[in-house]
Each structure stands twice: as structure tokens, then as C-alpha cells.
Design an enzyme around this catalytic site. Sequence first.
Site, PDB file in Angstrom:
ATOM      1  N   ALA A  82       0.840  -1.189   0.000  1.00 51.46           N
ATOM      2  CA  ALA A  82       0.000   0.000   0.000  1.00 51.46           C
ATOM      3  C   ALA A  82       0.876   1.239   0.000  1.00 51.46           C
ATOM      4  O   ALA A  82       1.981   1.239   0.528  1.00 51.46           O
ATOM      5  CB  ALA A  82      -0.881   0.000   1.237  1.00 51.46           C
ATOM      6  N   ASP A 115      -0.861  -8.775  10.290  1.00 51.46           N
ATOM      7  CA  ASP A 115      -0.319  -9.871   9.498  1.00 51.46           C
ATOM      8  C   ASP A 115       0.019 -10.978  10.487  1.00 51.46           C
ATOM      9  O   ASP A 115       0.781 -10.762  11.427  1.00 51.46           O
ATOM     10  CB  ASP A 115       0.942  -9.423   8.751  1.00 51.46           C
ATOM     11  CG  ASP A 115       0.631  -8.354   7.715  1.00 51.46           C
ATOM     12  OD1 ASP A 115      -0.526  -8.309   7.250  1.00 51.46           O
ATOM     13  OD2 ASP A 115       1.532  -7.574   7.378  1.00 51.46           O
ATOM     14  N   GLU A 121      -3.729 -12.211   0.127  1.00 52.42           N
ATOM     15  CA  GLU A 121      -2.845 -12.158   1.298  1.00 52.42           C
ATOM     16  C   GLU A 121      -3.444 -13.023   2.404  1.00 52.42           C
ATOM     17  O   GLU A 121      -4.186 -12.531   3.258  1.00 52.42           O
ATOM     18  CB  GLU A 121      -2.693 -10.711   1.794  1.00 52.42           C
ATOM     19  CG  GLU A 121      -1.964  -9.819   0.800  1.00 52.42           C
ATOM     20  CD  GLU A 121      -1.599  -8.462   1.395  1.00 52.42           C
ATOM     21  OE1 GLU A 121      -1.970  -8.186   2.551  1.00 52.42           O
ATOM     22  OE2 GLU A 121      -0.943  -7.683   0.679  1.00 52.42           O
ATOM     23  N   HIS A 138      -3.207 -11.615   6.085  1.00 55.23           N
ATOM     24  CA  HIS A 138      -3.699 -10.295   6.519  1.00 55.23           C
ATOM     25  C   HIS A 138      -5.154 -10.356   6.987  1.00 55.23           C
ATOM     26  O   HIS A 138      -6.066 -10.610   6.202  1.00 55.23           O
ATOM     27  CB  HIS A 138      -3.554  -9.300   5.364  1.00 55.23           C
ATOM     28  CG  HIS A 138      -3.998  -7.903   5.682  1.00 55.23           C
ATOM     29  ND1 HIS A 138      -3.119  -6.851   5.861  1.00 55.23           N
ATOM     30  CD2 HIS A 138      -5.237  -7.366   5.861  1.00 55.23           C
ATOM     31  CE1 HIS A 138      -3.787  -5.738   6.122  1.00 55.23           C
ATOM     32  NE2 HIS A 138      -5.083  -6.025   6.121  1.00 55.23           N
TER      33      HIS A 138
HETATM   34 ZN   LIG Z   1      -1.125  -6.745   6.189  1.00 57.24          ZN
END
Ligand SMILES: [Zn+2]
Length: 257
Positions: free
Chosen positions: A164, A178, A227, A230
Site C-alpha cells: 500500500a 499480518d 494475502e 492479513h
Molecule cells: Zn497486512
Amino acid sequence: MLKITKITIAFLLIAALGGCGKKAKTPETDNPAPSETPQESVQPTITPEATPASDNKDGEGDIMMEVPDLTSLDSITLIVNKQRPLGEDYEPADLVKPDVPLAKSSVTLRQEAADAMKVMFDAAKDDGISLMIGSGYRSYDYQKNLYNNYVARDGEEEANRYSAKPGQSEHQTGLAADLSGTNSSCYLKGCFKDTDEGIWLKENAWKYGFILRYPEGKEEITGYIFEPWHYRYFGKEEAQKIYESGLTVEEYYNLQD
Ligand SMILES: [Zn+2]
């Protein structure tokens, strides 16, 4: 129902136009190691009441569902993505160190998310799963450094797929983390989805208020590659609804451009 749909679309168009006019610059991403540096905040683009796309359980789609607060900075359901960035000065006021295994002692999350994380980790442990937080809150400046490093390494286009830009990272909300196993197996890698920890989280995280934010095959919608590590806190009620809908957050709250 048609009227509601039209109105909703109109609102979304207005919101989308408003979002484009925003000067979002600076990136941020998804990776470990937070730092701190708070600041003031930029109000995310305000989106008028969106109608959740799901909630058609009984075949009746014409009931306007109650939509949670997606825009207030202190809201547990604040939405942050590439179209709805945070200001460089925003830092949550209630960051705490979660009472669970951490990859780094500097990891923090907002109080409610940290508490929920503790409950979830304890439940996982009962199932023989040992979880660890690799990264939680990240400041705008931290994200900026991270993003710049990725761009230097992989080029901007590639970096944007997984990292990001500053202000666009959900980690700046203090509500995202995470995760990995305490063995760090496949940490921040796609293979995490096939680990015992990754599988357990996918099946159970919603019960504790967490959502797999960037699901597989949804890159076009969420703006990020899959992901499996995440997770984002939304509170139990919303997390369950989002999970059961099978939709991404952007789809569920009708936030797509
Ligand atoms: Zn993350």
C-alpha cells in the site's frame, strides 16, 4: 427496490467522483515491523449510506440494511483502501500491545482488536494452533519507507500490487494484522494458506471479529493480491455478516467504483 438501487448508485457515483479529486499520494503496504509517528488525519471520503450487497437470506432484497460507520476515524468499521486513504497525521488514540505472541515487541493494535486477538489466539491454542502477530499498526511514515523500498526493489507497478502507498494501508487503522504461526512458516507468503495456521484462520477468524481482507481471486476488487496472512478486525457482528456473504468488504458495502 429499483428506487433504492438507483439512489445507491447515484451516491456511489458521487462518492467515486469525490474520491478521484482527492490527492492521495504516498503509499504504504503490507509488511512487518511498525514504527510510530502519529499525525493528524484526513477524513476519508464520505460515502452516503451504502446498501450491503448481501442479506438476502430470505429472498427479500428490498430491505435497506443498517450500515455501520465506515468513515469515522475511530470507527471499528472504518474502511481504508486505495480510494479511501488516511491522512499522514492519523494515528489511533487507543493503541496497545496485544497480550499474545509477537514477532516484535513494538507491535500494537487498537484496544478492541488487541482484546479480540487474545481471545482468538486462545481459541486457536485449544485447537493446537500457535499463532503470532508479525505486524500490526503501522504509521504513515513507516508505510512510506516500506513502500519506497518496494518500489526501489520491484518497480512501482509491481509494488502497488502488494504494497500500500502511505495513507492507503489498512495497517494505519490499528485494526489490521499480518499473522503467522509461531514457527513463522510461510510468513507473508502465499503458501501460508496451506499451513495449519492459515487454514485455521480462514475457517475461524470471523468468529472472533476478523476478516480475511484480501481473498484469493479478488485482486481487481480489493486492489491487492491474495494475502492469506492479513486479517482485519470489524467486530463480531459485521465480520460474521461479511464472512457469510462470501463477498469482499468492497463488495459487501457496495464500495466499488
Ligand atoms: Zn497486512
